[in-house]
Design an enzyme around this catalytic site. Structure first.
Site: not given
Ligand code: ADP
Length: 557
Positions: A193, A338, A445, A450
């Site tokens: 990540t 994570e 995001k 990212w």
């Molecule tokens: P994924 O995209 O599978 O959730 P990542 O590790 O790329 O995994 O990103 C994780 C991050 O994405 C979280 O720490 C948070 O900041 C953001 N995120 C994940 N789910 C949500 C949600 N439902 N609403 C807002 N932000 C979220």
């Protein structure tokens, strides 16, 4: 007379290792008739789980013949497809580690993660060879390429690697008749990540954590994957193991539908209609696109039970549009690479209706079973679960990372007394519903992946007309967030957004290049002189920034 103390050990349950190998056994026995579909508008491929398991036996044999031993990493660079599922089960069942390379990373990041994972063998879809060719010179450990699917053959840049055709390798292999016993605390899969600064960080999932996570994904209060489901993971298999859905399907016997690289709304809705998909999972951007498409085309998603959606906050308009236009329900979820990623899912009890139902649906969800959470304020104190007090969300549990793969510094920064610091600022209410209120990590995001604001700032600063640059996330209807470049010009200098876009396009991934620019007199700073992005975000929200939108195609320099 006292009775002898009864000896209880040995009368308890069988201590079966929780391995990916046990999922593979389910695929060839109880779940043998479930199927994997590779959907294409002009023709689909189909195989039963039994056929997939038998091909995994051959893939295991082929990899072993190439010298793969326990603990070795074997990498994949591929879209969601049957062959990728075969790698998902075969590589860990050998005792090796499946390293899924995220193809959206920049060339530098990709070079880093392939070298850091140190695989000798990469299974790569031919359509993705150009990405590999771009980084070929920097690859230090790679020796073999196993080439999947149609597409061009590798160019000269890849000539130094031994090349194998996937289908030929399977046909020539001696299938594995007896898979090894694997320690369930050993690594099964590795996924990187990208962070705010520095290199991407590796999250190593053990067999045990992957199997427990698959079981959790079958719970009615979470993703509720059952044997009767037909699951379409739109989230890529190189991103947090496609949210664990392939392993959940292998465990319970849900059929899987894949759309490969084509994530257009026409294809997604076509796959849902033709294959009677019951669960389809993706980031908000995917569903926004589908909703827009459905306003102009005939779309039949009546087979959907629900669509898990996370990775970014789901706006109310999306929930409502989905229910009103498509008659389908979106279920909001929160997680991270994570956290495997199941952390919280916003299921609403049936008797909760009206605005209260909306309030729960819009939350990031109720903390999932087996996951523990706490909120820590700026002074390091725990704040109460009252739905109002906020703090940094920290989590721990059987499928939550306790550190990063071979990265002591990143591990030390991320782990607080055994708890994972998520970098998300949140509240939790008395019933355990989580609500994200802000983000402590300085990162953007966009469409589920990212963009590093710090890296964009560095590249902007490299332009002679730029004296200072701060990049913040601007809310965006389609991509959830896009970068907004806040630029302070050097004295007497002039530059247009279009010129800055052209400049950046040569230095970062194209999809990172901002469309939004604002020229400011200075970047607001905190008392210790750090960029105070909260102030910039607030000015943006209040409409106090003069934002130029520049969406024209980038002129080549
Ligand atoms: P994924 O995209 O599978 O959730 P990542 O590790 O790329 O995994 O990103 C994780 C991050 O994405 C979280 O720490 C948070 O900041 C953001 N995120 C994940 N789910 C949500 C949600 N439902 N609403 C807002 N932000 C979220």
């Amino acid at each position: 007379m006292s009775a002898a103390t009864p000896v209880l050990t040995g009368l308890m349950q069988h201590d079966v290792p929780l391995t990916i190998g046990s999922l593979l056994r389910r695929m060839r026995t109880v779940n043998a008739t479930s199927e994997v579909v590779g959907y294409g508008a002009t023709g689909s491929t189909r195989a039963t789980f039994l056929e997939v398991a038998e091909r995994a036996d051959r893939l295991g044999g082929a990899l072993r013949a190439l010298g793969v031993a326990e603990g070795d990493r074997v990498a994949t660079l591929a879209w969601n497809a049957q062959e990728h599922l075969e790698a998902y089960v075969a590589i860990p069942s050998l005792g090796a580690v499946l390293h899924t390379v995220n193809l959206r990373m920049t060339p530098d990041q990709m070079t880093y993660v392939i070298n850091h994972g140190a695989a000798r063998i990469l299974i790569v879809h031919r359509s993705l060879l150009p990405l590999l060719e771009a980084v070929a010179d920097g690859l230090e450990t790679l020796e073999h390429l196993v080439l999947v699917g149609p597409g061009p053959e590798p160019g000269d840049a890849l000539a130094r690697f031994t090349q194998h055709d996937y289908e030929e390798a399977l046909a020539a292999a001696t299938p594995i008749a007896a898979w090894p016993d694997v320690d369930d605390r050993a690594g099964a899969a590795l996924c990187y990540t990208s962070g705010t600064t520095g290199n991407p960080k590796g999250v190593l999932y053990s067999h045990r954590s992957s199997v427990l996570h698959a079981m959790a994904a079958g719970m009615a209060d979470t993703l509720a994957v059952t044997s009767g489901d037909r699951v379409l993971p739109i989230v890529p298999m190189f991103h947090a193991n496609a949210w664990g859905l392939p392993y959940a399907a292998a465990l319970v016997g849900a059929s899987l539908v894949f759309v490969g690289h084509d994530m257009s709304p026409a294809t997604i809705s076509g796959a849902i209609a033709a294959e009677r998909v019951t669960i389809a999972a993706g980031v908000p951007t995917i569903w926004m696109d589908l909703l827009r498409y459905a306003q102009e085309h005939d779309v039949d998603v009546s087979s959907l039970r629900f669509a898990p959606c996370g990775g970014a906050a789901v706006p109310r308009a999306l929930f409502e549009g989905f229910e009103q236009t498509l008659g389908a329900e979106i279920v909001h979820a929160w997680g991270m690479t994570e956290t495997s990623p199941l952390g919280a899912v916003a299921r609403v009890p049936d008797d909760v209706t009206g605005e209260e139902r909306w309030s729960l649906k819009l939350s990031q969800g109720r903390i999932a079973p087996m996951v523990e959470a706490r909120l820590i304020d700026d002074d390091g104190a725990e704040v109460p679960w009252d739905g109002e007090s906020s703090g940094e969300l920290q989590v721990r549990g059987p499928w939550i990372a306790s550190g990063y793969y071979l990265d002591e510094q990143a591990s030390a920064d991320a782990i607080d007394d055994g708890w994972l610091r998520t970098g998300d600022i949140a509240t939790i209410d008395e019933r355990g519903y989580l609500r994200l209120t802000d983000r402590a990590k300085d990162i953007i995001k966009s469409g589920g992946e990212w963009i590093s604001s710090v890296e964009l700032e560095g590249e902007l600063l490299a332009h002679p007309a730029v004296a200072e640059a701060a990049v913040v996330a601007a809310p965006h209807e389609r991509w959830t967030e896009r970068p907004l470049a806040c630029v302070v010009l050097a004295p007497g200098a002039e530059v247009t957004p279009a010129e800055l876009r052209t400049f950046l396009a040569g230095r970062v991934a194209k999809w990172w290049v901002p469309e939004f620019f604002t020229f400011i007199d200075e970047v607001p700073k905190t008392s210790v002189g750090k960029f105070d992005k909260k102030v910039l975000r607030a000015r943006l929200a209040d409409g106090d920034l003069d934002v130029a939108v520049c969406e024209e195609a980038i002129a080549t320099a």
